[in-house]
Design an enzyme around this catalytic site. Structure first.
Site, PDB file in Angstrom:
ATOM      1  N   PRO A 175       6.826  26.983  13.123  1.00 18.54           N
ATOM      2  CA  PRO A 175       5.369  27.080  13.062  1.00 18.54           C
ATOM      3  C   PRO A 175       4.909  28.539  13.124  1.00 18.54           C
ATOM      4  CG  PRO A 175       6.101  26.087  15.152  1.00 18.54           C
ATOM      5  CD  PRO A 175       7.321  26.586  14.445  1.00 18.54           C
ATOM      6  N   GLU A 253       3.090  26.117  -0.981  1.00 22.19           N
ATOM      7  CA  GLU A 253       1.634  25.963  -0.977  1.00 22.19           C
ATOM      8  C   GLU A 253       1.041  27.282  -0.526  1.00 22.19           C
ATOM      9  OE1 GLU A 253       0.439  23.557  -2.354  1.00 22.19           O
ATOM     10  OE2 GLU A 253       2.028  22.067  -2.228  1.00 22.19           O
ATOM     11  N   CYS A 287      -6.934  27.567   2.975  1.00 26.85           N
ATOM     12  CA  CYS A 287      -6.476  27.981   1.640  1.00 26.85           C
ATOM     13  C   CYS A 287      -7.394  27.370   0.591  1.00 26.85           C
ATOM     14  CB  CYS A 287      -5.020  27.618   1.413  1.00 26.85           C
ATOM     15  SG  CYS A 287      -4.688  25.899   1.641  1.00 26.85           S
TER      16      CYS A 287
HETATM   17  C1  UN1 Z   1      -4.859  24.682   4.114  1.00 25.21           C
HETATM   18  O1  UN1 Z   1      -5.801  25.443   4.341  1.00 25.21           O
HETATM   19  O2  UN1 Z   1      -3.678  25.126   4.084  1.00 25.21           O
HETATM   20  O3  UN1 Z   1      -8.364  20.312   1.984  1.00 25.21           O
HETATM   21  C2  UN1 Z   1      -4.978  23.214   3.938  1.00 25.21           C
HETATM   22  C3  UN1 Z   1      -8.565  20.917   3.038  1.00 25.21           C
HETATM   23  C4  UN1 Z   1      -7.717  20.563   4.238  1.00 25.21           C
HETATM   24  C5  UN1 Z   1      -6.375  21.207   4.143  1.00 25.21           C
HETATM   25  C6  UN1 Z   1      -6.378  22.682   3.928  1.00 25.21           C
HETATM   26  N1  UN1 Z   1      -7.595  19.125   4.312  1.00 25.21           N
HETATM   27  O4  UN1 Z   1      -9.413  21.788   3.133  1.00 25.21           O
END
Ligand code: UN1
Length: 518
Positions: A175, A253, A287
């Site tokens: 993590p 990702e 993200c």
């Molecule tokens: C991320 O920021 O890595 O769709 C994932 C979304 C969240 C996940 C974000 N369920 O904004």
């Protein structure tokens, strides 16, 4: 005082590392959430070896029984929902309401995959020869190293770890350094809830260089068969190169520069609500957070005025309260965000006060004591264009760019220009625009009249371009990350039938023609 020392857990045994670092609550910097014992590369190597040893026995547990383990994990997460969400808030400053949503995302993921334990379907396939049958099976890949970011310290790890375990893989999880306390709680709930045998799910707390060195050795040793990584495009490239050299494809990702297009037919109130949530929810540190609003010139003045007013009125402050935005995740992110603010140029028009919220740069209505944590002003930067760093690059933090377009082609060009391709959004009441946007945008995820963030846990999640290598998480689609297809043929004819050579063909009459006029 922190409750306990957070250590790595390898083969079911706590392992202390060479140095101990305090982890702070970013909303109250004088509060130590936990002391973290950071492991050396060798601990990662040991964890990979432990996962390797445990894998065959775990794969031999029938998938429906593994599905039951996932069901029990989901129940234990639900029973600890509030405590886990509180810990998310303490560890990374995520507003409590959002933290609760994040914990629900683990439960959603368990709910989906517990049933997959009774499916994990293969196929029966007809053979071209008689007395022969073809089949396909999904096999576990083996051991998975999962390396995750701390902005979603429990939901995103569950997207990897739940399907990996369900499919019969064992796991080494690394993590984020700054979310170690809540990661330790997640690990304990998973191991206890699932009744997971030692070695099935190991956790290693380590910094980037130790992780990379450990991963490199484990890949060379053949003790890691699959890597999942959520983080920056820069580190993603390194992981991709490392796994590629070992003939593996990582599940990557990476970041995003997510566009939100506002067309002339858009409902502006809805668009502003969506921009506010995706721009400043999680303090812009998803993200999937909004990068740039791309608004038709006819709507520009009105949109900016309403968006700036909504941003000025938004609740910012202590994340234990009901706020849209709390602090940044960690000092490291605050330092990096300060450099993004230097990208603001004289041709930009800025709404809000770029920088930290302080007594000298106060924010009206701030909830709590701004000096206590890593609180920043949300800012809108109007007039960004391709070539501006603010337009071209991801800026993890509470800053949103605005640009205008004249015709639809230009909107698409601007939306694709930064070369990422994670999430995207269009606000329109014209279905033709919605479908044209869907087919021409390079992003893996498209929202119509919804914000760029907030994907549901059973739709494919992932990006293209700089946002990833095309891998997808969540739902059925992630099964292809954690299983490999095996094909089997079974010939019960009692003789050797050779494919393509011993195939009986019917004789078609290709000369037949209907007589004219009859
Ligand atoms: C991320 O920021 O890595 O769709 C994932 C979304 C969240 C996940 C974000 N369920 O904004």
């Amino acid at each position: 005082m922190p409750d306990k020392l957070v250590t790595s857990v390898v083969d079911g045994v706590p392992v202390e590392g060479g140095r101990t670092v305090a982890s702070y609550n970013p909303a109250r910097l004088d509060e130590v959430v936990a002391e973290i014992s950071f492991a050396e590369a060798s601990t990662f190597v040991d964890a990979a070896a432990s996962a390797k040893r445990a894998q065959a026995a775990w794969a031999a547990v029938p998938p429906p029984v593994r599905g039951r383990a996932i069901a029990h994990i989901g129940r234990l997460v639900e029973a600890n929902m509030h405590e886990l969400a509180q810990l998310v808030t303490r560890d990374i400053g995520k507003p409590y309401g959002e933290a609760l949503g994040e914990v629900r995302e683990i439960v959603d993921t368990c709910d989906f995959f517990l049933g997959e334990g009774r499916r994990l379907y293969g196929q029966t396939v007809p053979s071209e020869m008689p007395d022969k049958q073809l089949f396909t099976f999904r096999n576990p890949v083996g051991t998975a190293a999962i390396i995750t970011a701390g902005n979603f310290p429990v939901a995103v790890p569950s997207w990897y770890i739940v399907p990996a375990l369900l499919c019969g893989n064992t796991v080494v999880w690394k993590p984020a350094e700054y979310s170690a306390a809540v990661s330790a709680a997640f690990h304990e709930i998973f191991v206890r809830g699932g009744g997971l045998p030692p070695g099935v799910f190991n956790v290693v707390h380590a910094d980037g260089p130790a992780t990379f060195a450990g991963l490199e050795r484990a890949l060379a040793d053949g003790t890691i068969d699959k890597v999942g990584f959520t983080g920056s495009p820069e580190v993603g490239r390194e992981i991709g190169a490392l796994t590629g050299r070992n003939l593996q494809t990582a599940c990557l990702e990476l970041g995003g520069k997510n566009p939100l297009v506002v067309t002339p037919t858009a409902d502006l109130d809805l668009a502003v609500e969506g921009a506010l949530f995706s721009g400043f929810g999680t303090a812009g540190q998803r993200c999937t957070s909004l990068g740039t609003v791309i608004v038709h010139e006819s709507q520009h003045a009105e949109l900016v005025e309403r968006f700036a007013a909504a941003t000025a009125a938004a609740a910012v402050g202590d994340p234990t309260g009901d706020v849209l935005m709390g602090p940044l995740l960690d000092q490291k992110f605050a330092d990096r965000y300060d450099t993004f603010l230097e990208w603001i140029q004289p041709h930009h028009t800025v709404y809000g006060t770029p920088g930290r919220i302080t007594a000298e740069l106060p924010r009206a209505g701030f909830q709590g004591d701004p000096a206590a944590g890593l609180y920043y002003h949300p800012v809108i930067v109007d007039g960004v264009r391709p070539g501006d760093a603010l337009f071209d690059q991801e800026t993890f933090g509470p800053i949103v760019g605005v640009t205008t377009y004249v015709d639809f082609d230009e909107a698409i060009e601007l939306a694709n220009a930064p070369g990422y391709g994670l999430s995207s959004s269009i606000y329109t009441t014209n279905p033709a625009d919605a479908f044209a946007f869907r087919s021409r945008i390079g992003a893996g995820m498209v929202s119509i009249n919804n914000s760029t963030s907030g994907a549901e846990a059973h739709l494919p999640f992932g990006g293209n371009g700089k946002s990833g290598n095309g891998s997808r998480q969540s739902g059925l689609w992630v099964l292809d990350q954690f299983t490999r297809w095996q094909s089997m043929n079974w010939d019960y004819s009692g003789r050797l039938q050779k494919a393509q050579m011993d195939v009986a063909e019917l004789v078609p009459d290709t000369e037949f023609r209907l007589a004219g006029g009859q």
